[in-house]
Design an enzyme around this catalytic site. Sequence first.
Site, PDB file in Angstrom:
ATOM      1  N   LYS A 174     -11.128  46.079 -33.436  1.00 43.47           N
ATOM      2  CA  LYS A 174     -11.163  47.227 -34.339  1.00 43.47           C
ATOM      3  C   LYS A 174     -12.461  47.244 -35.141  1.00 43.47           C
ATOM      4  O   LYS A 174     -13.157  48.270 -35.230  1.00 43.47           O
ATOM      5  CB  LYS A 174      -9.949  47.210 -35.265  1.00 43.47           C
ATOM      6  CG  LYS A 174      -9.884  48.417 -36.201  1.00 43.47           C
ATOM      7  CD  LYS A 174      -8.773  48.251 -37.237  1.00 43.47           C
ATOM      8  CE  LYS A 174      -7.405  48.370 -36.651  1.00 43.47           C
ATOM      9  NZ  LYS A 174      -7.062  49.764 -36.253  1.00 43.47           N
ATOM     10  N   ARG A 201      -6.109  46.413 -42.708  1.00 40.09           N
ATOM     11  CA  ARG A 201      -5.519  46.278 -41.374  1.00 40.09           C
ATOM     12  C   ARG A 201      -6.065  45.046 -40.661  1.00 40.09           C
ATOM     13  O   ARG A 201      -7.170  44.589 -40.947  1.00 40.09           O
ATOM     14  CB  ARG A 201      -5.830  47.514 -40.515  1.00 40.09           C
ATOM     15  CG  ARG A 201      -5.154  48.802 -40.926  1.00 40.09           C
ATOM     16  CD  ARG A 201      -5.502  49.897 -39.935  1.00 40.09           C
ATOM     17  NE  ARG A 201      -4.717  51.114 -40.111  1.00 40.09           N
ATOM     18  CZ  ARG A 201      -5.122  52.175 -40.794  1.00 40.09           C
ATOM     19  NH1 ARG A 201      -6.311  52.164 -41.386  1.00 40.09           N
ATOM     20  NH2 ARG A 201      -4.359  53.242 -40.895  1.00 40.09           N
ATOM     21  N   GLY A 219       0.947  46.433 -33.142  1.00 40.68           N
ATOM     22  CA  GLY A 219       2.190  46.280 -33.890  1.00 40.68           C
ATOM     23  C   GLY A 219       2.585  44.860 -34.217  1.00 40.68           C
ATOM     24  O   GLY A 219       3.620  44.635 -34.853  1.00 40.68           O
ATOM     25  N   MET A 270       0.829  42.552 -36.066  1.00 39.09           N
ATOM     26  CA  MET A 270       0.422  42.050 -37.383  1.00 39.09           C
ATOM     27  C   MET A 270       0.567  43.141 -38.430  1.00 39.09           C
ATOM     28  O   MET A 270       0.911  44.267 -38.133  1.00 39.09           O
ATOM     29  CB  MET A 270      -1.003  41.500 -37.309  1.00 39.09           C
ATOM     30  CG  MET A 270      -1.071  40.203 -36.504  1.00 39.09           C
ATOM     31  SD  MET A 270      -2.752  39.612 -36.311  1.00 39.09           S
ATOM     32  CE  MET A 270      -3.405  40.761 -35.115  1.00 39.09           C
ATOM     33  N   ARG A 295     -10.715  52.206 -28.777  1.00 32.56           N
ATOM     34  CA  ARG A 295     -10.630  50.966 -27.989  1.00 32.56           C
ATOM     35  C   ARG A 295     -10.318  51.366 -26.561  1.00 32.56           C
ATOM     36  O   ARG A 295      -9.853  52.480 -26.293  1.00 32.56           O
ATOM     37  CB  ARG A 295      -9.529  50.048 -28.521  1.00 32.56           C
ATOM     38  CG  ARG A 295      -8.141  50.667 -28.527  1.00 32.56           C
ATOM     39  CD  ARG A 295      -7.136  49.796 -29.236  1.00 32.56           C
ATOM     40  NE  ARG A 295      -5.857  50.475 -29.428  1.00 32.56           N
ATOM     41  CZ  ARG A 295      -4.907  50.071 -30.258  1.00 32.56           C
ATOM     42  NH1 ARG A 295      -5.078  48.985 -30.984  1.00 32.56           N
ATOM     43  NH2 ARG A 295      -3.778  50.738 -30.368  1.00 32.56           N
ATOM     44  N   HIS A 328      13.038  26.621  -4.489  1.00 30.66           N
ATOM     45  CA  HIS A 328      13.310  27.208  -3.170  1.00 30.66           C
ATOM     46  C   HIS A 328      13.543  28.706  -3.283  1.00 30.66           C
ATOM     47  O   HIS A 328      12.968  29.502  -2.528  1.00 30.66           O
ATOM     48  CB  HIS A 328      14.542  26.525  -2.545  1.00 30.66           C
ATOM     49  CG  HIS A 328      14.959  27.131  -1.237  1.00 30.66           C
ATOM     50  ND1 HIS A 328      15.898  28.133  -1.155  1.00 30.66           N
ATOM     51  CD2 HIS A 328      14.535  26.901   0.023  1.00 30.66           C
ATOM     52  CE1 HIS A 328      16.048  28.487   0.113  1.00 30.66           C
ATOM     53  NE2 HIS A 328      15.236  27.741   0.842  1.00 30.66           N
ATOM     54  N   ARG A 359       2.746  24.638  10.304  1.00 28.34           N
ATOM     55  CA  ARG A 359       3.021  23.326   9.737  1.00 28.34           C
ATOM     56  C   ARG A 359       4.211  22.724  10.463  1.00 28.34           C
ATOM     57  O   ARG A 359       5.286  23.347  10.542  1.00 28.34           O
ATOM     58  CB  ARG A 359       3.312  23.442   8.242  1.00 28.34           C
ATOM     59  CG  ARG A 359       3.539  22.081   7.577  1.00 28.34           C
ATOM     60  CD  ARG A 359       3.779  22.221   6.093  1.00 28.34           C
ATOM     61  NE  ARG A 359       5.094  22.786   5.802  1.00 28.34           N
ATOM     62  CZ  ARG A 359       5.505  23.101   4.576  1.00 28.34           C
ATOM     63  NH1 ARG A 359       4.695  22.933   3.543  1.00 28.34           N
ATOM     64  NH2 ARG A 359       6.705  23.608   4.375  1.00 28.34           N
ATOM     65  N   GLU A 390      -1.670  17.135   0.223  1.00 23.59           N
ATOM     66  CA  GLU A 390      -0.745  17.392  -0.881  1.00 23.59           C
ATOM     67  C   GLU A 390      -0.394  16.134  -1.667  1.00 23.59           C
ATOM     68  O   GLU A 390       0.522  16.144  -2.492  1.00 23.59           O
ATOM     69  CB  GLU A 390       0.536  18.052  -0.346  1.00 23.59           C
ATOM     70  CG  GLU A 390       1.113  17.373   0.873  1.00 23.59           C
ATOM     71  CD  GLU A 390       2.107  18.252   1.635  1.00 23.59           C
ATOM     72  OE1 GLU A 390       2.852  18.998   0.981  1.00 23.59           O
ATOM     73  OE2 GLU A 390       2.126  18.183   2.870  1.00 23.59           O
ATOM     74  N   SER A 393      -5.664  21.991   4.556  1.00 24.12           N
ATOM     75  CA  SER A 393      -5.029  23.039   3.758  1.00 24.12           C
ATOM     76  C   SER A 393      -4.356  22.340   2.587  1.00 24.12           C
ATOM     77  O   SER A 393      -3.472  21.510   2.780  1.00 24.12           O
ATOM     78  CB  SER A 393      -3.995  23.809   4.585  1.00 24.12           C
ATOM     79  OG  SER A 393      -3.423  24.828   3.818  1.00 24.12           O
ATOM     80  N   ASP A 412       2.986  20.768  -3.925  1.00 22.88           N
ATOM     81  CA  ASP A 412       3.297  19.339  -3.926  1.00 22.88           C
ATOM     82  C   ASP A 412       2.198  18.518  -4.577  1.00 22.88           C
ATOM     83  O   ASP A 412       2.466  17.484  -5.194  1.00 22.88           O
ATOM     84  CB  ASP A 412       3.537  18.856  -2.489  1.00 22.88           C
ATOM     85  CG  ASP A 412       5.000  18.968  -2.083  1.00 22.88           C
ATOM     86  OD1 ASP A 412       5.872  18.707  -2.925  1.00 22.88           O
ATOM     87  OD2 ASP A 412       5.276  19.334  -0.930  1.00 22.88           O
ATOM     88  N   CYS A 448      -2.536  26.650   0.551  1.00 20.70           N
ATOM     89  CA  CYS A 448      -1.377  27.417   1.010  1.00 20.70           C
ATOM     90  C   CYS A 448      -0.194  27.281   0.059  1.00 20.70           C
ATOM     91  O   CYS A 448       0.908  27.694   0.373  1.00 20.70           O
ATOM     92  CB  CYS A 448      -0.966  26.992   2.415  1.00 20.70           C
ATOM     93  SG  CYS A 448      -0.654  25.228   2.579  1.00 20.70           S
ATOM     94  N   TYR A 465     -10.483  29.867   2.690  1.00 21.32           N
ATOM     95  CA  TYR A 465      -9.468  30.914   2.520  1.00 21.32           C
ATOM     96  C   TYR A 465      -8.393  30.449   1.556  1.00 21.32           C
ATOM     97  O   TYR A 465      -8.270  29.259   1.246  1.00 21.32           O
ATOM     98  CB  TYR A 465      -8.828  31.280   3.873  1.00 21.32           C
ATOM     99  CG  TYR A 465      -7.993  30.170   4.485  1.00 21.32           C
ATOM    100  CD1 TYR A 465      -6.650  30.013   4.159  1.00 21.32           C
ATOM    101  CD2 TYR A 465      -8.555  29.261   5.384  1.00 21.32           C
ATOM    102  CE1 TYR A 465      -5.893  28.992   4.701  1.00 21.32           C
ATOM    103  CE2 TYR A 465      -7.807  28.244   5.938  1.00 21.32           C
ATOM    104  CZ  TYR A 465      -6.473  28.108   5.586  1.00 21.32           C
ATOM    105  OH  TYR A 465      -5.720  27.091   6.118  1.00 21.32           O
TER     106      TYR A 465
END
Length: 892
Positions: free
Chosen positions: A26, A96, A105, A107, A352, A468, A630, A758, A777, A782, A844, A864
């Site tokens: 501000k 302000r 909103g 503060m 803003r 999972h 895998r 991993e 990869s 893990d 991955c 990648y």
Amino acid sequence: MTQWVYSFGGRSAEGEAGMKNLLGGKGANLAEMSSLGLPVPPGFTITTEVCNYYYDNAESYPADLREQAAAAVSRIGEITGKGFGDTENPLLVSVRSGARASMPGMMDTVLNLGLNDETVEALAKNSGDRRFAYDSYRRFIQMYSDVVLGVEHHNFEEILELYKEERSLTLDTDLGADDWEHIVAAFKVRVEEELGSSFPLDVNEQLWGAIGAVFGSWMNQRAITYRRLHEIPATWGTAVNVQAMVFGNMGEDSATGVAFTRNPSTGEKALYGEFLINAQGEDVVAGIRTPQDLTEAAREAAGSDKASLERAMPETFSEFVGICDQLENHYRDMQDLEFTVEQGKLWMLQTRSGKRTTKAALKIAVDMAAEGLITQDEAVLRIDAGALDQLLHPMIDPDAPRTIIANGLPASPGAAQGEIVFNSDDAERLKAEGRAVILVRVETSPEDIHGMHAAEGILTTRGGMTSHAAVVARGMGKPCVSGAGMLRINYAKGEMLAAGRIFKEGDIITVDGSTGQVLEGRVNMLQPELSGDFGQIMEWADSRRVLGVRANAETPLDARAAREFGAEGIGLSRTEHMFFDGDRITSVRQMILADDEAGRRKALDKLLPMQREDFIELFEIMAGLPVTIRLLDPPLHEFLPHDAEEIAEVAEGLGADVDKVTARVELLKELNPMLGHRGCRLGISYPEIYEMQAQAIFEAAAEAAKKTGQPVTPEVMIPLIATKAEFDLLKERIDAVADKVRADKGVEIEYQTGTMIELPRACLRAGEIAESAEFFSFGTNDLTQTAFGISRDDAASFLGTYVEKGLLEADPFISIDTGGVGELVSIGCERGRAVRPDIKLGICGEHGGDPASVRFCHEVGLTYVSCSPYRVPIARLAAAQAAIAGDAGSTD
């Protein structure tokens, strides 16, 4: 001397827009507008550094702050011709907050500060409106008492409502000057009753009370929660802006309003907003009066009979439109503006960059690039990559009412609704009947895969963001709320206890996987729309990114979704997920529980053709693109039968005694399965498993290549390697299977063998492993688990507390821990490349779809990232943004 205070107004300023960190958003923008010569009420900003000083020094101020502030107040008086506390021509101010990141909103604010029993009389005389003066005074007392003195709002509302009731009045506007004067006196009495001291009438005492309250509100609970949700550090602090008051409630030629230079919902290039005649800013926010449209076009579209600003104040409207255009062109972004008209004079109170929906953000970015206002790179950077989830999944209508019955983790985005079911068989059965269901479980296991596939959404009471349920749901594009620990599920009774009420099987609920909310009943939904603007942004993004983007997919549905969302191959196909469909689980259990190799091979012979068909379909769908498969990597307990009926079924298939099979199950149970007999350890114990899978892969590659006419080069990934010796032993068997398939089929088979990194040891010994492995990869789920020593399935119960207390910047299972886990990845990359310079490097884990993690992957030079299909667009955009930011950094 440190400068703690920066003045603005009178067509000049000591600050500018680039000083947002010091002056807050501000304050920086008020200074910038002042320098542009726009009509900004004069004022000053107390810097964010004072906020940090305030909290570091027992809520005290720097010694020279008051002197600097007093000089700045005098400057406001010089510009306005008024005096602070003057009894003839009083200066009134607003106080302000203004953090560097917008926190609407959160503060506190105080308006009309400087009024007392003497200055109110001067205000009445100078304005010619005694009613206005005393209305302003009662607003000030009410707001100041609530914000600064701690006398709650309801105290004053009670007085006001009782007064109106006694006189049969309905609206505040029905009250005259004498009424407001009476109410002001009553307000001051209530303050003294509540506090035992009178309302402060000294204007300097008022000012410093308000400044302290604004700094104090930086640490109120709602501000703390907002910062946590939006990842805003507490160390940023807030600035305080003190500004001359201008009044939109001085008659029919006065007004106040808010506006956006473009529509924040749709992105349309049209002025959007609302205003009120004869009102102050809080009246617009409070919604106590129906606001009016800014433009005639908006008024006509809404069918309103209230005058637009364009019609009610045409000259002011024309000036305002010019300022809107000037500010949008200056900031080169859609602006969110606040303004006041005081007796025909337009004043700008704030500008803003406006918040907008993702759909609007795409349109605005594309349009502004077409207009030449920004570059294509800037357009790409303007989009919040994580917010693309809004476009890829159904979502709850933002205007729809919500009855929240529970909160959990936003594990998989989008929203879904349907009947509660408590087991996967019921979910599948009801789906076949054409009914929509939500699968509600304490936790899911791989055996729930058919129920998860059948359900519209998933709700669990346990588990974290990488449990999972969360991982599988994201892969399927299914909304999921996990870890809703306040729920209680009773499977035997078919009941769920939520918010003190019982919900039974068949009751309708809605899950919002984007917020973690569980809602009662059906809620109005909005379906995703992938517009042309989305396609344009993604085209620009793809032209700039360096990182490849693949998908985690093992089903035809996943693979097709991955291609639709622009994946450049499959970076992780989790073969264990293929083993839980239909009758396969029984064959797998027979294989695991067989007590000799012959028994295991008999079971594997049943699985071989199924696996081969799985891989053929994947290779065909991804024709011409790489597919990383895998080899089997579940914790062993996921395969074991769980009850007497399942054990009996396995025993019958094996031709073995039930008691013998039961004893074998008990023998194989583990205390910590995630760190037990899984991954390559399973392949070393039972090499025939990996041999079967390798045979299926190579035979499928030969068949798919013949069908599609395109070469298939599968990437065979060995999981959970800790040593080169493990990898070499298993690679030798894989190569032997490849040689046999080549001989049997009479075809050449190209493939690569690599490993999932991993474990911390694998990162440290990556140089040795790279002597044999053709690609790495990084399995960051893990790797995070093993680096922190935290179970990813149990972490949700306490990691939120760690983040809230600042012990961790973010949940490391959601956004990669660059300082620890990231360091291990960097070491693995560096040591792997040193031995094999052309080694292919990817990740991955679920981090592959997290924008911050994608940025890290770009910085360490991975080849990648791979993520859930529905997160592929997010990764594509985040990769482009990382490349653009990296290029900009290299030229600085």
